[in-house]
Scaffold this motif. Structure first.
Motif, PDB file in Angstrom:
ATOM      1  N   ARG A   1      26.530  37.862  27.208  1.00 41.88           N
ATOM      2  CA  ARG A   1      27.236  38.992  26.609  1.00 41.88           C
ATOM      3  C   ARG A   1      26.377  40.250  26.602  1.00 41.88           C
ATOM      4  NH1 ARG A   1      30.686  38.974  20.908  1.00 41.88           N
ATOM      5  NH2 ARG A   1      31.616  41.054  21.217  1.00 41.88           N
TER       6      ARG A   1
ATOM      7  N   THR B   1      29.815  38.786  31.022  1.00 38.28           N
ATOM      8  CA  THR B   1      30.257  40.133  31.390  1.00 38.28           C
ATOM      9  C   THR B   1      30.511  40.298  32.890  1.00 38.28           C
ATOM     10  OG1 THR B   1      27.938  40.817  31.533  1.00 38.28           O
ATOM     11  CG2 THR B   1      29.085  41.222  29.445  1.00 38.28           C
TER      12      THR B   1
ATOM     13  N   ALA C   1      32.048  37.965  34.790  1.00 39.76           N
ATOM     14  CA  ALA C   1      33.050  36.982  35.210  1.00 39.76           C
ATOM     15  C   ALA C   1      34.191  37.583  36.027  1.00 39.76           C
ATOM     16  CB  ALA C   1      33.611  36.252  33.985  1.00 39.76           C
ATOM     17  N   GLU C   2      34.678  38.727  35.623  1.00 38.55           N
ATOM     18  CA  GLU C   2      35.821  39.308  36.334  1.00 38.55           C
ATOM     19  C   GLU C   2      35.451  39.688  37.764  1.00 38.55           C
ATOM     20  OE1 GLU C   2      39.116  42.932  35.903  1.00 38.55           O
ATOM     21  OE2 GLU C   2      37.652  42.553  34.303  1.00 38.55           O
ATOM     22  N   ALA C   3      34.325  40.323  37.946  1.00 36.77           N
ATOM     23  CA  ALA C   3      33.908  40.733  39.289  1.00 36.77           C
ATOM     24  C   ALA C   3      33.589  39.541  40.174  1.00 36.77           C
ATOM     25  CB  ALA C   3      32.685  41.642  39.199  1.00 36.77           C
TER      26      ALA C   3
ATOM     27  N   SER D   1      34.823  36.497  40.040  1.00 41.05           N
ATOM     28  CA  SER D   1      35.894  35.500  40.072  1.00 41.05           C
ATOM     29  C   SER D   1      36.135  34.977  41.485  1.00 41.05           C
ATOM     30  CB  SER D   1      37.190  36.128  39.541  1.00 41.05           C
ATOM     31  OG  SER D   1      38.254  35.209  39.610  1.00 41.05           O
TER      32      SER D   1
ATOM     33  N   THR E   1      25.074  42.010  34.614  1.00 36.21           N
ATOM     34  CA  THR E   1      25.558  43.384  34.558  1.00 36.21           C
ATOM     35  C   THR E   1      24.564  44.259  33.809  1.00 36.21           C
ATOM     36  OG1 THR E   1      26.723  42.983  32.484  1.00 36.21           O
ATOM     37  CG2 THR E   1      27.949  42.581  34.514  1.00 36.21           C
TER      38      THR E   1
ATOM     39  N   HIS F   1      30.265  50.953  32.594  1.00 34.99           N
ATOM     40  CA  HIS F   1      29.930  49.526  32.617  1.00 34.99           C
ATOM     41  C   HIS F   1      29.768  49.033  34.060  1.00 34.99           C
ATOM     42  CE1 HIS F   1      30.347  48.843  28.337  1.00 34.99           C
ATOM     43  NE2 HIS F   1      31.500  49.511  28.347  1.00 34.99           N
TER      44      HIS F   1
ATOM     45  N   SER G   1      30.018  46.082  35.231  1.00 35.13           N
ATOM     46  CA  SER G   1      31.015  45.090  35.631  1.00 35.13           C
ATOM     47  C   SER G   1      32.219  45.739  36.299  1.00 35.13           C
ATOM     48  CB  SER G   1      31.475  44.287  34.413  1.00 35.13           C
ATOM     49  OG  SER G   1      31.991  45.157  33.414  1.00 35.13           O
ATOM     50  N   GLU G   2      32.527  46.974  35.890  1.00 39.36           N
ATOM     51  CA  GLU G   2      33.711  47.653  36.413  1.00 39.36           C
ATOM     52  C   GLU G   2      33.402  48.593  37.573  1.00 39.36           C
ATOM     53  OE1 GLU G   2      34.963  49.669  32.942  1.00 39.36           O
ATOM     54  OE2 GLU G   2      35.513  47.836  31.851  1.00 39.36           O
TER      55      GLU G   2
ATOM     56  N   PRO H   1      32.457  45.280  41.552  1.00 39.05           N
ATOM     57  CA  PRO H   1      33.354  45.021  42.679  1.00 39.05           C
ATOM     58  C   PRO H   1      32.712  45.267  44.048  1.00 39.05           C
ATOM     59  CG  PRO H   1      34.511  46.200  40.946  1.00 39.05           C
ATOM     60  CD  PRO H   1      33.057  46.194  40.556  1.00 39.05           C
TER      61      PRO H   1
END
Length: 592
Positions: free
Chosen positions: A401, A524, A526-528, A530, A540, A573, A575-576, A580
């Motif tokens: 986190r 943090t 996880a989304e990128a 995936s 991150t 951030h 991660s965003e 990607p």
């Protein structure tokens, strides 16, 4: 450089009003319409001020009129075009420097038949076009480029005059640089990707400075023959202490200073003391290039170029952890931030800090570890993003986190040089000895105390990195052994690659891999990340920079035998923003 002090414009009379020049009590003034009086200047300590004669010339002040700007610009350009160098130089605020540069324009650069066409002024700035012929030993070629000048008031009398800068002669000239036509300093190089295809700036715009660096270092070694060209010969920083460098070493005895990043003044640093690569402006006759194979992957380089081009101020690097080969490097700006940037890495630095804490027995992946809302050290109060806390959580949860206080709370248990030693001895950072084949900045983790030391644990303070450094960090965490990244195989020139004095212990490596995998799967990142598991890991980061509304966004990750890191300046951030870009490269590389 010429003196650039301007007369205070706040004391100027507004243009268009009638003026009657008077001398009152040793002070030159102007009576303005409506009865107002504006002071021009007070006499200095010369005779006119002291003998009471009142016989002195007022110094003009105030904003320049359109006519004054045009007149001063025209006088300078006309004299330059006619070849009356002394007269042109006298029309500037630094006649000595201007005379040297304008003389070199003809004698050293061999530019003749010059036509200078003034463009439409913008305030005090006047653009112009330079057309001429470069002629050298029977070979001629036309030359056309655009430049600009600025008109200012002379300090002595306030008359309009051209502010002298080397860039007036050519926009790419910096202080101490020279325009020279002759046999190229180094032969051209045909740089190849790992598959044998030619690397060009038409295909890969980000490679401009890298290709210049390869030519500078390997032109003669690659077996080429020099042609004739007009080029900018860069100043030697040893002879010109005021000139900023643009990189940090090429593997041959580096300076200990950091490079300047002109794209980010908040993070730029002083000159490296190392001469920048010369720049070719016009090729009169082609040389015979030598061939030089690099480690770049054509498909990954193309993808990296595409991804950073779609994001303002983005940079990314991909490498192979098992060997250190650099597979891609791209930037959305002209400066090579990927290799030479010097930026606070934010929470991606927690990879190195985690290795240190685990090594010291101050943290363990699955043991309970404090993550309060706040933690103070050295007079500073640190907090987490949105002031979150994790009650009774493990160190792995804090890492995933990105809990700042989990690291700051341990600062009291560390020596001031603990992080510096970990970075140097295990991750090969900050020793100024990387030998990529081109210029690089190898990271900086200075010894600090009190609050800055605690800030360094979370990638702030004095810590400085770039995407190449952070790709190397995550690669070392994955394999346990630092492998210096390189762009040109060392076998080409028998250079020695940098090494670290010790590897990660297996206990530390195993836990770092666990932390990074968990962050990629459920933290943090996880989304990128995936769909890229299970052999993956990521971290991150967001790094605050003074004067920026948004933090710099960082992301570093591995997938199989690929490691990548990226930064988006003012991206928020990681991660965003950077996530990607990095994930797309890892996905493409693993698929290929």
């Amino acid at each position: 450089m010429g003196k650039r002090r301007r007369v205070d414009e706040r004391k100027a009379a507004k243009s268009g009003r009638s003026r009657r020049h008077l001398v009152l009590g040793g002070v030159a003034v102007a009576a303005l319409g409506g009865g107002a009086v504006a002071v021009y200047t007070v006499f200095g300590a010369g005779a006119a001020a002291n003998d009471g004669s009142g016989d002195a010339t007022a110094v003009k002040s105030g904003p320049l009129s359109a006519g004054e700007v045009r007149t001063a610009a025209t006088a300078f350009l006309t004299a330059w075009q006619k070849g009356t160098v002394a007269k042109a130089a006298a029309a500037t605020d630094d006649s000595a420097a201007a005379k040297t540069a304008l003389t070199g324009f003809t004698k050293d650069a061999h530019i003749e038949d010059v036509t200078l066409s003034r463009g439409k002024r913008s305030g005090d700035d006047v653009p112009f076009t330079v057309k001429g012929t470069v002629s050298y030993k029977g070979t001629q070629k036309p030359l056309t480029y655009k430049s600009a000048l600025t008109v200012v008031r002379a300090v002595k009398d306030g008359e309009p005059i051209v502010e002298w800068r080397p860039s007036v002669v050519h926009p790419d000239l910096a202080e101490g640089d020279r325009l020279v036509t002759g046999e190229a300093g180094t032969p051209p190089v045909k740089a190849l990707d790992r598959d044998g295809g030619e690397l060009t700036t038409e295909k890969y715009p980000s490679l401009g400075s890298i290709l210049d660096g390869l030519r500078e270092k390997y032109g003669k070694k690659a077996g080429g023959k020099a042609g004739v060209e007009l080029r900018i010969v860069r100043a030697d920083p040893a002879e010109n202490e005021d000139r900023d460098g643009d990189g940090n070493g090429d593997g041959d005895g580096k300076s200990s200073a950091e490079p300047t990043d002109p794209t980010d003044s908040a993070n730029s640093t002083k000159s490296t003391g190392e001469k920048a690569a010369d720049k070719t402006l016009l090729e009169l006759s082609e040389g015979t290039p030598g061939e030089l194979r690099t480690t770049l992957s054509p498909s990954l380089q193309a993808l990296a170029e595409e991804k950073v081009a779609a994001t303002k101020r983005a940079s990314v690097v991909m490498m192979r952890p098992s060997t250190g080969e650099i597979l891609a490097a791209a930037n959305s700006g002209s400066f090579n931030v990927a290799f030479q940037g010097s930026l606070a890495p934010g929470s991606t630095m927690k990879i190195v800090s985690s290795a240190l804490l685990i090594d010291k027995g101050l943290a363990s992946a699955d043991k309970v570890h404090p993550c309060p809302k706040f933690s103070s050290y050295g007079g500073w109060k640190f907090q987490n993003d949105d002031k979150f806390e994790i009650k009774g959580g493990t160190f792995k949860a804090s890492f995933a986190r990105s809990c700042n206080t989990a690291f700051v709370s341990q600062a009291k248990e560390l020596d001031d040089d603990s992080l510096t030693k970990e970075a140097q001895e295990v991750f090969g950072l900050g020793l100024n000895n990387w030998a990529l084949g081109v210029s690089s900045f190898d990271g900086a983790v200075p010894v600090q105390s009190d609050a800055p030391m605690a800030a360094s644990l979370i990638g702030q303070g004095g810590v400085r990195m770039n995407p190449l450094n952070m790709a190397s960090v995550v690669a070392t965490a994955k394999t346990g052994v630092f492998k210096q990244p390189y762009l040109v195989p060392p076998s080409v020139d028998d250079r020695t690659l940098a090494t670290a004095s010790r590897p990660l212990s297996e206990t530390v490596r195993t836990q770092l891999v666990e932390l990074l995998r968990y962050t990629a799967a459920a933290g943090t990142a996880a989304e990128a990340m995936s769909g890229l598991g299970p052999d993956y890991g990521a971290k991150t980061g967001s790094a605050e920079v003074d004067g920026q509304k948004e933090a710099n966004g960082w992301f570093t990750a591995w997938k199989g035998d690929l490691a990548s890191a990226g930064v988006v300046q003012q991206g928020g951030h990681g991660s965003e923003s950077a996530g990607p870009i990095v994930a797309a490269l890892l996905k493409a590389g693993s698929a290929g």
